[in-house]
Design a protein around this motif. Sequence first.
Motif, mmCIF file in Angstrom:
data_model
loop_
_atom_site.group_PDB
_atom_site.id
_atom_site.type_symbol
_atom_site.label_atom_id
_atom_site.label_comp_id
_atom_site.label_asym_id
_atom_site.label_seq_id
_atom_site.Cartn_x
_atom_site.Cartn_y
_atom_site.Cartn_z
ATOM 1 N N GLU A 87 -52.177 -9.571 50.122
ATOM 2 C CA GLU A 87 -50.931 -9.677 49.364
ATOM 3 C C GLU A 87 -51.286 -9.820 47.887
ATOM 4 N N ASN A 88 -51.133 -8.719 47.167
ATOM 5 C CA ASN A 88 -51.500 -8.726 45.759
ATOM 6 C C ASN A 88 -50.600 -7.744 45.034
ATOM 7 N N ARG A 89 -49.885 -8.209 44.044
ATOM 8 C CA ARG A 89 -48.948 -7.354 43.323
ATOM 9 C C ARG A 89 -49.629 -6.475 42.280
ATOM 10 N N GLN A 90 -50.929 -6.518 42.199
ATOM 11 C CA GLN A 90 -51.643 -5.673 41.241
ATOM 12 C C GLN A 90 -52.689 -4.816 41.946
ATOM 13 N N GLY A 91 -52.350 -4.333 43.120
ATOM 14 C CA GLY A 91 -53.292 -3.530 43.877
ATOM 15 C C GLY A 91 -54.207 -4.424 44.700
ATOM 16 N N THR A 92 -54.917 -3.848 45.662
ATOM 17 C CA THR A 92 -55.784 -4.642 46.513
ATOM 18 C C THR A 92 -57.222 -4.167 46.407
ATOM 19 N N ILE A 235 -43.281 3.372 48.365
ATOM 20 C CA ILE A 235 -42.797 3.344 49.740
ATOM 21 C C ILE A 235 -43.832 2.726 50.671
ATOM 22 N N GLU A 236 -45.106 2.958 50.408
ATOM 23 C CA GLU A 236 -46.131 2.267 51.191
ATOM 24 C C GLU A 236 -45.990 0.757 51.051
ATOM 25 N N GLN A 237 -45.771 0.294 49.817
ATOM 26 C CA GLN A 237 -45.593 -1.136 49.602
ATOM 27 C C GLN A 237 -44.325 -1.625 50.288
#
Length: 295
Positions: A87-92, A235-237
């Motif tokens: 869970e990371n709002r700046q990419g993983t 959409i993936e997110q």
Amino acid sequence: MDNNIIQFVLITLNVGKAANIGNWNGLSIKVPFTRLLYVTKGSAQITVRDKTYDMMPGYIYMIPAFTKHSCTCNGDFEHYYLHLYQENRQGTLLDDYDFPFEIQADTLTRPLFERICQINPEMVLPDSNTYKLEDSNTIIRSIAHNKGRTFSVRIETRGIIYQLISGFFYQAVPKTPVKDNRIDDIIKYIRKEIYNNIDMDHLVKMCCMSKDHFIRLFRKEVGETPVQYINHKKIEQAQLLLLTQDCSVKEIAYSLSFTDNSYFNRLFRKVTGISPSKYRESTKYPNSNIQNKVQ
């Protein structure tokens, strides 16, 4: 301390042991979380990226999120499973590397899986066929259980996950960036800003080129236009959020900067082939009806 390590927090959805007899089967499956599978008995076949593997005892297998795969099992097949996401709002960090699909287990692998199952008994799947995964309500309950565990269990679980996944990092290689550094920077920017409104004119200015040239170059390097790529990643997110967040479809759309909920619903259906509500309500997830279509 390396910020990547600080931000690399993996959340457990499910962990357990499954004993199957010819009933571990699925076609064209694509899920929004990463799966680790450790085989202890029997065998199965799995096809990933058009390559078929024999899954055998003594090996661990890693299926990254949004990786289409199919599997068949004709006899006994016993394995441990671990489903997780970052869970990371700046990419993983998991998106930054190409990982091996298969690595050989060592003497610690089985004790680690046994221990993580022992301290997380409520995260086992109710069906031994682990392709019959839980519906979103059950996943949300699993996440609530995850967050409600004692600190000692949470930190031990995290340590075990790090040990299990580290073997894949030993053999991982950074994903090859696109040839043009300007486009590579744009891709990183999009991943970082995926929850925000991403303005095309701003992307063009970042590249210091005309809009038409930018779109042509981006399509050449990535295989789709900037708008298609942004929508695809949003959409993936959204797929992950629909399964892991206890909030409305409209709230998820707004969190990803879609101001028009109807447009979000149409785009979601275009990419996945199913509406957001149906995606969330599916009780046999994943199945062959839920798969991403690159648009």
